[in-house]
Design a protein around this motif. Structure first.
Motif, PDB file in Angstrom:
ATOM      1  N   MET A 226      10.550  -5.533   1.270  1.00 17.08           N
ATOM      2  CA  MET A 226       9.571  -4.469   1.065  1.00 17.08           C
ATOM      3  C   MET A 226       8.700  -4.347   2.318  1.00 17.08           C
ATOM      4  N   SER A 227       8.452  -3.120   2.754  1.00 14.86           N
ATOM      5  CA  SER A 227       7.630  -2.912   3.943  1.00 14.86           C
ATOM      6  C   SER A 227       6.166  -3.148   3.616  1.00 14.86           C
ATOM      7  N   ALA A 228       5.400  -3.444   4.656  1.00 15.49           N
ATOM      8  CA  ALA A 228       3.976  -3.687   4.477  1.00 15.49           C
ATOM      9  C   ALA A 228       3.259  -2.404   4.074  1.00 15.49           C
ATOM     10  N   ARG A 229       2.206  -2.566   3.357  1.00 15.36           N
ATOM     11  CA  ARG A 229       1.319  -1.436   3.066  1.00 15.36           C
ATOM     12  C   ARG A 229       0.373  -1.291   4.254  1.00 15.36           C
ATOM     13  N   ILE A 230       0.240  -0.074   4.762  1.00 14.77           N
ATOM     14  CA  ILE A 230      -0.606   0.190   5.923  1.00 14.77           C
ATOM     15  C   ILE A 230      -1.688   1.172   5.502  1.00 14.77           C
ATOM     16  N   VAL A 231      -2.940   0.740   5.614  1.00 18.55           N
ATOM     17  CA  VAL A 231      -4.077   1.559   5.180  1.00 18.55           C
ATOM     18  C   VAL A 231      -5.046   1.721   6.342  1.00 18.55           C
TER      19      VAL A 231
ATOM     20  N   ASP B 237       5.315  -6.295  10.474  1.00 19.65           N
ATOM     21  CA  ASP B 237       6.493  -7.161  10.356  1.00 19.65           C
ATOM     22  C   ASP B 237       6.152  -8.520   9.754  1.00 19.65           C
ATOM     23  N   ARG B 238       4.871  -8.910   9.858  1.00 16.52           N
ATOM     24  CA  ARG B 238       4.492 -10.279   9.485  1.00 16.52           C
ATOM     25  C   ARG B 238       3.457 -10.353   8.369  1.00 16.52           C
TER      26      ARG B 238
END
Length: 247
Positions: free
Chosen positions: A1-6, A106-107
């Motif tokens: 699952m990709s990171a949530r970016i806010v 990515d981390r």
């Protein structure tokens, strides 16, 4: 699952963006997430002074699950583009911000990007803004959301609606609105705006941090009580409205 970016922006300066970013960080850490907080452009501080990301760490608590990063710093308390030009330092390119966000995504499970001032404050000579940084991230194929921090009283509805319109025009989703400093003694406008802010934004009200939240002896507990479940907190907008809304 990709990171949530806010991306965290405000209706203006001094509305509580940093304390809100710290609160979202604290609740996400409590939920067991790996969190990164990125400040693209810090202004108004000397090189050795603690900035906004250090304040987030102080409030939320540092540890192996939290990464704090600042990309550029300018000494005068001005818009990043103006501050960069006056200092002779290079401006901050939207593409560089996007690369930093992608690296952190990515981390980590959650990447919070705290802007300077409002959504359309300029970062470079081309007039690119925090919104352009978010678009640059999206061009890399990463999902982006925006969290808006607003004041509680008179004037907030107009600036909230303008920010929401600017986001809609750019196709950037507005996650919701957080009141950055709910007053100890709210007036009629503050109380009415609990219902009117989500209408102006076209997005839900996701929290209300009390005034002087940064002085709380247990900030993570305060954050959980002041933010909605969408931000990993326990705050109930309906119950808060019943208690603090207009008679």
């Amino acid at each position: 699952m990709s990171a949530r970016i806010v991306f965290v922006t405000g209706t203006g300066t001094e509305v509580g963006k940093t304390v809100t970013t710290a609160a979202v960080t604290a609740t996400a850490l409590r939920a067991g997430l790996r969190v990164a907080v990125l400040k693209p452009g810090q202004t108004g501080l000397a090189p050795d002074e603690p900035g906004d990301v250090e304040e987030v760490g102080r409030l939320a608590g540092t540890g192996p699950s939290l990464t704090l990063r600042e990309l550029a710093r300018y000494p005068e308390p001005l818009a990043p583009d103006t501050a960069a030009r006056r200092s002779g330092l290079p401006p901050l390119a939207a593409e560089d911000v996007a690369k930093a966000v992608a690296d952190l995504a990515d981390r980590h499970d959650l990447v919070l990007v705290e802007g300077a001032g409002g959504l359309l404050v300029r970062y470079d000579e081309q007039g690119r803004t925090l919104a352009d940084q978010a678009l640059a991230v999206r061009e890399l194929g990463l999902p982006v959301e925006v969290l808006l921090v607003a004041t509680a009283g008179l004037g907030t509805l107009n600036s909230t609606a303008l920010t929401a319109e600017a986001l809609t025009a750019r196709g950037l989703p507005l996650l919701g609105v957080v009141v950055g400093a709910w007053p100890d003694a709210p007036g009629l406008a503050d109380r009415c705006n609990l219902a009117d802010l989500p209408r102006a934004a076209g997005a839900p009200l996701l929290g209300a941090l009390p005034e002087r939240a940064a002085l709380a002896p247990d900030f993570p507990a305060l954050a959980a009580a002041a933010l909605a479940p969408a931000l990993h907190g326990d705050w109930d907008a309906t119950a808060f409205g019943r208690e603090h809304g207009p008679a």
